[in-house]
Design an enzyme around this catalytic site. Structure first.
Site, PDB file in Angstrom:
ATOM      1  N   LYS A  32       0.829  -1.213   0.000  1.00 38.84           N
ATOM      2  CA  LYS A  32       0.000   0.000   0.000  1.00 38.84           C
ATOM      3  C   LYS A  32       0.868   1.271   0.000  1.00 38.84           C
ATOM      4  CE  LYS A  32      -2.034  -1.155   3.853  1.00 38.84           C
ATOM      5  NZ  LYS A  32      -1.230  -2.386   4.143  1.00 38.84           N
ATOM      6  N   ARG A  44      11.994  -5.500   4.429  1.00 40.38           N
ATOM      7  CA  ARG A  44      11.682  -4.076   4.188  1.00 40.38           C
ATOM      8  C   ARG A  44      12.666  -3.164   4.911  1.00 40.38           C
ATOM      9  NH1 ARG A  44       5.664  -1.843   5.250  1.00 40.38           N
ATOM     10  NH2 ARG A  44       5.991  -2.562   7.376  1.00 40.38           N
TER      11      ARG A  44
HETATM   12  P1  ADP Z   1       2.352  -1.849   3.207  1.00 38.14           P
HETATM   13  O1  ADP Z   1       2.394  -0.335   3.128  1.00 38.14           O
HETATM   14  O2  ADP Z   1       1.108  -2.426   2.580  1.00 38.14           O
HETATM   15  O3  ADP Z   1       2.605  -2.379   4.591  1.00 38.14           O
HETATM   16  P2  ADP Z   1       4.854  -1.661   1.691  1.00 38.14           P
HETATM   17  O4  ADP Z   1       4.460  -0.798   0.531  1.00 38.14           O
HETATM   18  O5  ADP Z   1       5.683  -1.028   2.750  1.00 38.14           O
HETATM   19  O6  ADP Z   1       3.551  -2.403   2.316  1.00 38.14           O
HETATM   20  O7  ADP Z   1       5.606  -2.949   1.094  1.00 38.14           O
HETATM   21  C1  ADP Z   1       6.142  -3.933   1.965  1.00 38.14           C
HETATM   22  C2  ADP Z   1       7.484  -4.418   1.426  1.00 38.14           C
HETATM   23  O8  ADP Z   1       7.260  -5.164   0.227  1.00 38.14           O
HETATM   24  C3  ADP Z   1       8.457  -3.309   1.063  1.00 38.14           C
HETATM   25  O9  ADP Z   1       9.760  -3.752   1.381  1.00 38.14           O
HETATM   26  C4  ADP Z   1       8.291  -3.132  -0.448  1.00 38.14           C
HETATM   27  O10 ADP Z   1       9.468  -2.683  -1.084  1.00 38.14           O
HETATM   28  C5  ADP Z   1       7.912  -4.543  -0.896  1.00 38.14           C
HETATM   29  N1  ADP Z   1       6.931  -4.575  -1.981  1.00 38.14           N
HETATM   30  C6  ADP Z   1       5.876  -3.734  -2.164  1.00 38.14           C
HETATM   31  N2  ADP Z   1       5.156  -4.099  -3.250  1.00 38.14           N
HETATM   32  C7  ADP Z   1       5.754  -5.213  -3.747  1.00 38.14           C
HETATM   33  C8  ADP Z   1       5.487  -6.060  -4.875  1.00 38.14           C
HETATM   34  N3  ADP Z   1       4.439  -5.832  -5.681  1.00 38.14           N
HETATM   35  N4  ADP Z   1       6.310  -7.108  -5.078  1.00 38.14           N
HETATM   36  C9  ADP Z   1       7.365  -7.342  -4.248  1.00 38.14           C
HETATM   37  N5  ADP Z   1       7.674  -6.577  -3.185  1.00 38.14           N
HETATM   38  C10 ADP Z   1       6.888  -5.519  -2.929  1.00 38.14           C
HETATM   39  P1  AMP Z   2       1.471   0.481   9.449  1.00 39.42           P
HETATM   40  O1  AMP Z   2       2.551   1.488   9.237  1.00 39.42           O
HETATM   41  O2  AMP Z   2       0.235   0.769   8.652  1.00 39.42           O
HETATM   42  O3  AMP Z   2       1.969  -0.939   9.277  1.00 39.42           O
HETATM   43  O4  AMP Z   2       1.025   0.620  10.979  1.00 39.42           O
HETATM   44  C1  AMP Z   2       1.949   0.380  12.032  1.00 39.42           C
HETATM   45  C2  AMP Z   2       1.222   0.310  13.365  1.00 39.42           C
HETATM   46  O5  AMP Z   2       0.579   1.578  13.639  1.00 39.42           O
HETATM   47  C3  AMP Z   2       0.089  -0.721  13.448  1.00 39.42           C
HETATM   48  O6  AMP Z   2       0.571  -2.019  13.756  1.00 39.42           O
HETATM   49  C4  AMP Z   2      -0.772  -0.112  14.574  1.00 39.42           C
HETATM   50  O7  AMP Z   2      -0.193  -0.337  15.847  1.00 39.42           O
HETATM   51  C5  AMP Z   2      -0.681   1.379  14.288  1.00 39.42           C
HETATM   52  N1  AMP Z   2      -1.744   1.851  13.357  1.00 39.42           N
HETATM   53  C6  AMP Z   2      -1.584   2.375  12.123  1.00 39.42           C
HETATM   54  N2  AMP Z   2      -2.767   2.714  11.579  1.00 39.42           N
HETATM   55  C7  AMP Z   2      -3.708   2.394  12.501  1.00 39.42           C
HETATM   56  C8  AMP Z   2      -5.136   2.466  12.535  1.00 39.42           C
HETATM   57  N3  AMP Z   2      -5.842   2.962  11.499  1.00 39.42           N
HETATM   58  N4  AMP Z   2      -5.780   2.017  13.646  1.00 39.42           N
HETATM   59  C9  AMP Z   2      -5.092   1.530  14.691  1.00 39.42           C
HETATM   60  N5  AMP Z   2      -3.765   1.407  14.724  1.00 39.42           N
HETATM   61  C10 AMP Z   2      -3.062   1.834  13.647  1.00 39.42           C
END
Ligand code: ADP
Ligand code: AMP
Length: 220
Positions: free
Chosen positions: A13, A123
């Site tokens: 995302k 990551r």
């Molecule tokens: P989210 O915001 O949903 O938690 P991230 O965008 O931070 O996920 O992505 C998680 C990890 O996976 C990062 O290290 C990113 O570089 C990698 N990543 C994101 N999209 C892809 C994809 N389509 N294929 C492989 N790796 C990906």
């Molecule tokens: P994220 O960066 O989206 O992976 O979020 C990291 C952490 O922040 C999560 O594991 C939660 O502890 C907190 N967090 C982020 N967004 C929310 C939300 N909308 N509601 C509750 N906790 C959140």
């Protein structure tokens, strides 16, 4: 059109929000990034949120909803990344969007659970911007260093395997019911992207969705 990115941790995302921000001028609103900035600053919200975040649990709804209200006041289309995460948050968001007259469509990042641990343990994050990299799937030009600022990258403390397990279970329990919530045709629209595809291919699907006027069936 405002976008609500829905999907488990590691679905991509944040990566795609940054790509669409650059391409289409969306404003990414990542609740995780906002909370982490508060933790770094030691603000009252950060102090209250830290323990939940360290454990991989959700921060209580009322704190998150209060935090989001002023953020949505600013002009321009937004990508909500990481919010809502519970049905209570989704209901509060419906109310906020209605009051602020901002239409939105939810986009589900369809991804196989088996891919997520590898994505999260590999990551690397640039704290100040929230930009992320992956050791293999999306490496920075120089290992451990942000491409744009040259600043060091970190591994998020909650990106270790034990906390990842908790975060994925929390997603299943508390956030995945939102798929049915947004799929309900009465008030909502739900589009899907294949988030198992390579990063550029996912961006292409989203670009089609954004430039195609969000086709009536909601499919990308
Ligand atoms: P989210 O915001 O949903 O938690 P991230 O965008 O931070 O996920 O992505 C998680 C990890 O996976 C990062 O290290 C990113 O570089 C990698 N990543 C994101 N999209 C892809 C994809 N389509 N294929 C492989 N790796 C990906
Ligand atoms: P994220 O960066 O989206 O992976 O979020 C990291 C952490 O922040 C999560 O594991 C939660 O502890 C907190 N967090 C982020 N967004 C929310 C939300 N909308 N509601 C509750 N906790 C959140």
């Amino acid at each position: 059109m405002n976008l609500i990115f829905l999907g488990p941790p590691g679905a991509g995302k944040g990566t795609q929000a940054k790509a669409l921000e650059e391409r289409f001028g969306y404003r990414q609103i990542s609740t995780g990034d906002i909370l982490r900035a508060n933790v770094r600053e030691g603000s009252p919200l950060g102090v209250e949120a830290k323990d939940y975040m360290d454990r991989g649990a959700l921060v209580p709804d009322e704190l998150i909803i209060r935090m989001m209200e002023p953020v949505l006041d600013e002009p321009g289309d937004v990508i909500l990344d990481g919010f809502p995460r519970t049905v209570a948050q989704a209901e509060a968001l419906d109310d906020l969007l209605r009051r602020k007259n901002k239409p939105a469509i939810a986009v589900l990042f369809d991804v196989d659970k088996a891919a997520l641990t590898d994505r999260l343990t590999g990551r690397w994050t640039h704290s100040a911007s929230g930009r992320t990299y992956h050791v293999r799937h999306n490496p920075p030009q120089t290992a451990g260093v942000d491409d744009v600022t040259g600043e060091p990258l970190i591994q998020r403390p909650d990106d270790q395997e034990e906390t990842i397990r908790t975060r994925l279970a929390v997603y299943e329990d508390q956030t995945s019911p939102l798929i049915a919530y947004y799929a309900h045709p009465a008030n909502h629209r739900l589009a899907r992207v294949d988030a198992l595809a390579p990063i550029d291919a996912v961006t292409a699907q989203l670009t089609k969705l954004v430039t195609g006027g969000f086709g009536k069936d909601g499919a990308a």
